[in-house]
Design a protein around this motif. Structure first.
Motif, PDB file in Angstrom:
ATOM      1  N   MET A   1      84.105  46.153   9.876  1.00  0.00           N
ATOM      2  CA  MET A   1      84.672  45.814   8.579  1.00  0.00           C
ATOM      3  C   MET A   1      86.131  45.447   8.766  1.00  0.00           C
ATOM      4  SD  MET A   1      83.729  45.681   5.395  1.00  0.00           S
ATOM      5  CE  MET A   1      84.814  44.489   4.739  1.00  0.00           C
ATOM      6  N   GLN A   2      86.613  44.578   7.925  1.00  0.00           N
ATOM      7  CA  GLN A   2      88.007  44.175   7.987  1.00  0.00           C
ATOM      8  C   GLN A   2      88.599  44.103   6.586  1.00  0.00           C
ATOM      9  OE1 GLN A   2      87.801  40.412   9.967  1.00  0.00           O
ATOM     10  NE2 GLN A   2      87.206  39.299   8.158  1.00  0.00           N
ATOM     11  N   ILE A   3      89.902  43.977   6.523  1.00  0.00           N
ATOM     12  CA  ILE A   3      90.592  43.843   5.243  1.00  0.00           C
ATOM     13  C   ILE A   3      90.313  42.456   4.688  1.00  0.00           C
ATOM     14  CG2 ILE A   3      92.859  43.760   4.134  1.00  0.00           C
ATOM     15  CD1 ILE A   3      93.788  45.847   6.201  1.00  0.00           C
ATOM     16  N   ALA A   4      89.926  42.379   3.432  1.00  0.00           N
ATOM     17  CA  ALA A   4      89.586  41.105   2.797  1.00  0.00           C
ATOM     18  C   ALA A   4      90.815  40.212   2.664  1.00  0.00           C
ATOM     19  CB  ALA A   4      88.969  41.358   1.422  1.00  0.00           C
ATOM     20  N   ALA A   5      90.635  38.934   2.932  1.00  0.00           N
ATOM     21  CA  ALA A   5      91.682  37.935   2.710  1.00  0.00           C
ATOM     22  C   ALA A   5      91.545  37.469   1.256  1.00  0.00           C
ATOM     23  CB  ALA A   5      91.507  36.769   3.664  1.00  0.00           C
ATOM     24  N   TYR A  90      71.831  57.617  -4.051  1.00  0.00           N
ATOM     25  CA  TYR A  90      73.094  58.247  -4.440  1.00  0.00           C
ATOM     26  C   TYR A  90      72.852  59.509  -5.253  1.00  0.00           C
ATOM     27  CZ  TYR A  90      74.752  53.629  -3.180  1.00  0.00           C
ATOM     28  OH  TYR A  90      75.004  52.461  -2.502  1.00  0.00           O
ATOM     29  N   SER A  91      73.583  60.547  -4.925  1.00  0.00           N
ATOM     30  CA  SER A  91      73.539  61.757  -5.746  1.00  0.00           C
ATOM     31  C   SER A  91      74.582  61.665  -6.856  1.00  0.00           C
ATOM     32  CB  SER A  91      73.775  63.005  -4.895  1.00  0.00           C
ATOM     33  OG  SER A  91      75.044  62.960  -4.267  1.00  0.00           O
ATOM     34  N   LYS A  92      75.581  60.804  -6.640  1.00  0.00           N
ATOM     35  CA  LYS A  92      76.649  60.632  -7.632  1.00  0.00           C
ATOM     36  C   LYS A  92      77.404  59.351  -7.294  1.00  0.00           C
ATOM     37  CE  LYS A  92      80.642  62.979  -9.590  1.00  0.00           C
ATOM     38  NZ  LYS A  92      81.458  64.183  -9.621  1.00  0.00           N
ATOM     39  N   TYR A  93      77.873  58.658  -8.332  1.00  0.00           N
ATOM     40  CA  TYR A  93      78.783  57.538  -8.093  1.00  0.00           C
ATOM     41  C   TYR A  93      79.669  57.307  -9.302  1.00  0.00           C
ATOM     42  CZ  TYR A  93      75.528  54.428 -10.666  1.00  0.00           C
ATOM     43  OH  TYR A  93      74.720  53.855 -11.612  1.00  0.00           O
ATOM     44  N   GLU A  94      80.771  56.643  -9.070  1.00  0.00           N
ATOM     45  CA  GLU A  94      81.709  56.232 -10.122  1.00  0.00           C
ATOM     46  C   GLU A  94      82.064  54.772  -9.881  1.00  0.00           C
ATOM     47  OE1 GLU A  94      82.981  57.882 -12.763  1.00  0.00           O
ATOM     48  OE2 GLU A  94      81.874  59.707 -12.264  1.00  0.00           O
ATOM     49  N   ILE A  95      82.145  54.015 -10.960  1.00  0.00           N
ATOM     50  CA  ILE A  95      82.573  52.621 -10.897  1.00  0.00           C
ATOM     51  C   ILE A  95      83.824  52.483 -11.745  1.00  0.00           C
ATOM     52  CG2 ILE A  95      81.986  50.242 -11.490  1.00  0.00           C
ATOM     53  CD1 ILE A  95      79.031  51.044 -10.962  1.00  0.00           C
ATOM     54  N   ARG A  96      84.815  51.854 -11.163  1.00  0.00           N
ATOM     55  CA  ARG A  96      86.075  51.626 -11.875  1.00  0.00           C
ATOM     56  C   ARG A  96      86.450  50.158 -11.727  1.00  0.00           C
ATOM     57  NH1 ARG A  96      86.383  56.484  -8.871  1.00  0.00           N
ATOM     58  NH2 ARG A  96      86.608  58.291 -10.233  1.00  0.00           N
ATOM     59  N   VAL A  97      86.883  49.551 -12.818  1.00  0.00           N
ATOM     60  CA  VAL A  97      87.286  48.147 -12.827  1.00  0.00           C
ATOM     61  C   VAL A  97      88.767  48.086 -13.151  1.00  0.00           C
ATOM     62  CG1 VAL A  97      86.905  45.899 -13.911  1.00  0.00           C
ATOM     63  CG2 VAL A  97      84.978  47.482 -13.610  1.00  0.00           C
ATOM     64  N   ALA A  98      89.509  47.317 -12.352  1.00  0.00           N
ATOM     65  CA  ALA A  98      90.960  47.252 -12.534  1.00  0.00           C
ATOM     66  C   ALA A  98      91.463  45.828 -12.328  1.00  0.00           C
ATOM     67  CB  ALA A  98      91.659  48.190 -11.560  1.00  0.00           C
ATOM     68  N   LEU A  99      92.514  45.501 -13.044  1.00  0.00           N
ATOM     69  CA  LEU A  99      93.218  44.243 -12.860  1.00  0.00           C
ATOM     70  C   LEU A  99      94.305  44.454 -11.813  1.00  0.00           C
ATOM     71  CD1 LEU A  99      94.019  41.337 -13.635  1.00  0.00           C
ATOM     72  CD2 LEU A  99      95.436  42.331 -15.453  1.00  0.00           C
ATOM     73  N   VAL A 100      94.268  43.669 -10.755  1.00  0.00           N
ATOM     74  CA  VAL A 100      95.305  43.718  -9.722  1.00  0.00           C
ATOM     75  C   VAL A 100      96.397  42.746 -10.134  1.00  0.00           C
ATOM     76  CG1 VAL A 100      95.850  43.313  -7.299  1.00  0.00           C
ATOM     77  CG2 VAL A 100      93.635  44.304  -7.935  1.00  0.00           C
ATOM     78  N   GLN A 101      97.575  43.268 -10.370  1.00  0.00           N
ATOM     79  CA  GLN A 101      98.693  42.438 -10.795  1.00  0.00           C
ATOM     80  C   GLN A 101      99.677  42.159  -9.664  1.00  0.00           C
ATOM     81  OE1 GLN A 101     100.177  44.655 -14.174  1.00  0.00           O
ATOM     82  NE2 GLN A 101      98.773  43.588 -15.534  1.00  0.00           N
ATOM     83  N   ARG A 102      99.616  42.990  -8.628  1.00  0.00           N
ATOM     84  CA  ARG A 102     100.533  42.845  -7.502  1.00  0.00           C
ATOM     85  C   ARG A 102      99.821  43.359  -6.256  1.00  0.00           C
ATOM     86  NH1 ARG A 102     105.409  46.319  -8.617  1.00  0.00           N
ATOM     87  NH2 ARG A 102     103.690  47.720  -8.600  1.00  0.00           N
ATOM     88  N   ALA A 103     100.041  42.683  -5.128  1.00  0.00           N
ATOM     89  CA  ALA A 103      99.447  43.125  -3.866  1.00  0.00           C
ATOM     90  C   ALA A 103     100.383  42.747  -2.724  1.00  0.00           C
ATOM     91  CB  ALA A 103      98.087  42.461  -3.669  1.00  0.00           C
ATOM     92  N   TYR A 104     100.492  43.647  -1.762  1.00  0.00           N
ATOM     93  CA  TYR A 104     101.310  43.372  -0.582  1.00  0.00           C
ATOM     94  C   TYR A 104     100.790  44.210   0.566  1.00  0.00           C
ATOM     95  CZ  TYR A 104     103.599  47.557  -2.391  1.00  0.00           C
ATOM     96  OH  TYR A 104     103.851  48.813  -2.880  1.00  0.00           O
ATOM     97  N   GLY A 105     101.195  43.897   1.787  1.00  0.00           N
ATOM     98  CA  GLY A 105     100.689  44.645   2.919  1.00  0.00           C
ATOM     99  C   GLY A 105     101.539  44.471   4.152  1.00  0.00           C
ATOM    100  N   PHE A 106     101.003  44.889   5.279  1.00  0.00           N
ATOM    101  CA  PHE A 106     101.687  44.846   6.557  1.00  0.00           C
ATOM    102  C   PHE A 106     100.663  44.506   7.630  1.00  0.00           C
ATOM    103  CE2 PHE A 106     102.537  47.215  10.496  1.00  0.00           C
ATOM    104  CZ  PHE A 106     103.716  46.599  10.891  1.00  0.00           C
ATOM    105  N   ASP A 107     101.041  43.687   8.583  1.00  0.00           N
ATOM    106  CA  ASP A 107     100.190  43.316   9.705  1.00  0.00           C
ATOM    107  C   ASP A 107     101.055  43.272  10.962  1.00  0.00           C
ATOM    108  OD1 ASP A 107      98.547  42.185  11.602  1.00  0.00           O
ATOM    109  OD2 ASP A 107      97.898  40.527  10.336  1.00  0.00           O
ATOM    110  N   SER A 108     100.894  44.257  11.832  1.00  0.00           N
ATOM    111  CA  SER A 108     101.719  44.313  13.045  1.00  0.00           C
ATOM    112  C   SER A 108     101.437  43.139  13.985  1.00  0.00           C
ATOM    113  CB  SER A 108     101.514  45.634  13.786  1.00  0.00           C
ATOM    114  OG  SER A 108     100.191  45.703  14.300  1.00  0.00           O
ATOM    115  N   GLY A 109     100.268  42.517  13.855  1.00  0.00           N
ATOM    116  CA  GLY A 109      99.920  41.391  14.702  1.00  0.00           C
ATOM    117  C   GLY A 109     100.553  40.082  14.281  1.00  0.00           C
ATOM    118  N   SER A 110     101.198  40.050  13.128  1.00  0.00           N
ATOM    119  CA  SER A 110     101.794  38.796  12.639  1.00  0.00           C
ATOM    120  C   SER A 110     103.282  38.704  12.928  1.00  0.00           C
ATOM    121  CB  SER A 110     101.550  38.647  11.130  1.00  0.00           C
ATOM    122  OG  SER A 110     102.251  39.643  10.415  1.00  0.00           O
ATOM    123  N   GLN A 111     103.820  39.648  13.696  1.00  0.00           N
ATOM    124  CA  GLN A 111     105.263  39.619  13.992  1.00  0.00           C
ATOM    125  C   GLN A 111     105.555  38.895  15.272  1.00  0.00           C
ATOM    126  OE1 GLN A 111     106.595  43.691  13.887  1.00  0.00           O
ATOM    127  NE2 GLN A 111     106.341  43.795  11.693  1.00  0.00           N
TER     128      GLN A 111
END
Length: 111
Positions: A1-5, A90-111
């Protein structure tokens, strides 16, 4: 698995947090089919997931808008997978829906 672009916000995310049962009965095959089917839906942007050895998992899917999320929830094969999830996987689950208004991150391989 990887971080979604993903595009620049705003966009929506759906968090599916779950606790698995011990029943497998096609779980992996259906999970794979659902991620492939979701990726073909209008408004789909990507997903990220993780599951621990204790069965606790989080899947986050990303969508263009709420209409896309509602349409995905109503896809016939997805409705059947939801039914199987409640009955078997599933013995239990929760679903949550959210609006993403801001996103940022870090990638050590991009330096």
């Amino acid at each position: 698995m990887q971080i979604a672009a993903l595009p620049e916000p705003p966009y929506y995310m759906v968090s599916f947090t779950s606790q698995r049962t011990n029943v497998d009965d096609g779980y992996g095959d259906i999970g794979y089919a659902m991620t492939k089917l979701a990726s073909q839906q209008p408004g789909y942007l990507g997903f990220e997931s993780a599951r621990g050895a204790d069965g606790f998992g989080i899947l986050v899917s990303f969508w263009k808008d709420e209409d896309s999320i509602r349409a995905w929830k109503a896809v016939v094969d997805h409705v059947e997978a939801q039914r199987r999830g409640r009955r078997d996987w599933y013995s239990k689950y929760e679903i949550r829906v959210a609006l993403v208004q801001r996103a940022y991150g870090f990638d050590s391989g991009s330096q």
